[in-house]
Design an enzyme around this catalytic site. Structure first.
Site: not given
Length: 543
Positions: A186, A329, A440, A445
């Site tokens: 990855t 994963e 941000k 956010w």
């Protein structure tokens, strides 16, 4: 008191022998270079797997060697999917879209002893071979391309190798289900790519997920075309699921253009398929010219798909995307969407919003949302957001050779995914962003994903990506990078006007930049890192 059940390993030989014994009559079609097709059956495919097992022994490949593949989605690649792990070796799928330095690093880090490469990709791999000292053999698979093959003792011909090898007789055995079966690297983490090693146990358990009703629900009567590359988290486990269920299979081979994909879906009356959103964006304009009425499942994952895209397919074909979420994963499926009984009373607009979510965690997978600043669990109230952390029998617990120092894993053994989400009380996940892609602004956010989805709902927009740009007062502000559909014209003002009734005022991008194409990662996701590099030093109005 212990249970009195037989202790038999969950291992890939079972999937191979089941397919060989029960589904030998089923067909596997592979599209070849130049528009041709090759057809085989699972019975003949199984003989090749057995020949390949003998060939690996004959070449002196170590008992637990990493067997690299540099290949498209093909029947030959599927042969390697079984021959390597069923003989105790480890399948290592190399990403054909990586930069040369990354590819060399990965092959060397994994210590590949042999690499199987499609002829059409040989020109991409061969210049790197002298930098791969551990690789003793490069086996060229004929995919219909007539590119030259180097006259080098390390180069072998796949068909000849099989012809010269007698089929292995008897049953394959893997005694320890925790033995490594496959590995993928990855690049979604910082630094060099990191190896994720799948065990036989994790792979078999994950394969079962593709058969459940509240998921792809693969069955013997299906014709399945995995569009997601076989080097991308093992094609989301679809090849294993197809063999387990006994489906017919269609592999798109080297021609991954939208036209070629939609033609294969139509010609072979494919019933189930899966790909990333960028694939479906390319296919959407072609739907009116093709009959895809055979489709019952369209798996979509890799990144959050815009609601407008999913709903466009539902309107055209009568079926929505089967949304899924995960990462290398997580093998990769961690969540899947399917309609639930409590959705029945919702309005059509509300159901469309639900369909755009990534769904509930798959059986055997546990998820939690965690505030990245405090480490506290976030309630599942569909309002508050947190980083998704995952645990389960097919979730990685560390990287190969201990790379990364455990930074992506918590002290109590959960995987930090880097994805930010909210979840409702029923556990339906709403992906908000990657932690590194959030904007941000003034301490609050802004979700780049939600902004992108709203921009791509504009009928003149083909693609859109939102990135954070530094701002003197607000720290960061969003900038929208927009691709206009061919033949259309669009202004920044029109984009902003489109957004005004859809998002909070302070979410509105400070600028709109029109680009020719959103750059993609090696697995087809939007590469915001590339865009951030491109717009480094960009000056916002008023900053």
């Amino acid at each position: 008191m212990l249970g009195l059940m037989q202790d038999r390993p969950l291992a890939l030989p079972h999937i191979f022998h089941r397919a060989e014994q029960f589904f030998g009559h089923k067909e596997i079609v592979t599209a070849t270079w130049g528009g041709g097709e090759e057809r085989t059956t699972i019975a003949d495919w199984a003989v090749n797997v057995r020949r390949l097992a003998t060939a690996l022994d004959r070449l002196g490949i170590s008992e637990d060697a990493r067997v690299g593949t540099f290949s498209w989605n093909t029947a030959a690649h599927l042969e390697l999917y079984m021959a390597a792990p069923c003989t105790g070796r480890v399948l290592h799928t190399l990403n054909i879209r990586l930069f040369p330095d990354q590819l060399t690093y990965i092959a060397n880090h994994a210590e590949d002893e042999i690499i199987f490469v499609d002829r059409s990709l040989l020109g991409q791999l061969w210049p790197l071979t002298d930098k791969m000292p551990d690789v003793r053999h490069f086996v060229v698979i004929d995919d219909g391309c007539d590119d030259p093959v180097p006259d080098d003792p390390r180069v072998l011909n796949y068909a000849q190798l099989l012809a010269e090898s007698e089929p292995f007789t008897g049953r394959f055995e893997v005694a320890d289900e925790n033995t490594a079966a496959a590995m993928c690297y990855t690049s979604g983490t910082t630094g060099n790519p990191k190896g994720v090693v799948y065990s036989h146990r994790s792979t078999v358990l994950h394969s079962l997920i593709s058969l459940i009703a509240d998921g792809p629900g693969l069955r013997e009567t299906d014709v399945v075309m995995p569009i997601v590359p076989m080097f991308h988290a093992n094609a989301w486990g679809l090849p294993y699921g197809c063999l387990l269920a006994g489906t017919s299979m269609v592999f798109p081979g080297p021609n991954m253009t939208p036209g070629a994909i939609v033609s294969l879906l139509e010609k072979h009356r494919v019933t189930a398929t899966g790909g990333v959103p960028t694939i479906w964006m390319g296919v959407l304009p072609l739907l009116d010219d093709h009959d895809l009425s055979s489709l019952r499942v369209m798996l979509c994952g890799g990144s959050a798909a815009p609601k407008s895209l999913s709903e466009a397919f539902r309107e055209k074909l009568g079926i929505p995307f089967l949304h899924a979420w995960g990462m290398t994963e997580t093998s990769p499926i961690a969540t899947m969407y399917s309609p639930r009984s409590h959705h029945a009373e919702l309005t059509e607009d509300q159901r469309a919003d639900i369909r755009a979510r990534q769904g509930q965690s798959a059986p055997l997978v546990d998820l939690r949302l965690v505030d990245p600043d405090t480490g506290e669990d976030v309630p599942w109230d569909d309002v508050q957001t947190g980083e998704i952390q995952a645990a389960g029998p097919w979730i990685a617990k560390e990287y190969y050779k201990g790379e990364g120092g455990g930074a992506q894993f918590t002290e109590d053994g959960w995987l930090r995914t880097g994805d930010v989400a909210a979840a409702d009380s029923y556990g339906f996940v709403r992906l908000v962003d990657r932690t590194k892609d959030l904007v941000k602004s003034g301490g609050e956010w802004i979700s780049s994903v939600e902004l992108e989805n709203e921009i791509m709902a504009h009928p003149k927009v083909a693609e859109a990506a939102v990135i954070a740009i530094p701002h003197e007062r607000w720290v960061e502000r969003p900038v929208a990078c927009v691709v206009v559909k061919p033949g259309e014209s669009l202004t920044a003002e029109e984009v902003i006007e489109h957004l005004k009734p859809r998002v909070a005022k302070w979410w509105l991008p400070d600028a709109v930049e029109f680009i020719d194409e959103v750059p993609k990662t090696s697995v087809g996701k939007f590469s915001k890192k590339t865009l951030r590099d491109k717009f480094a030093g960009y000056k916002l109005p008023g900053s």
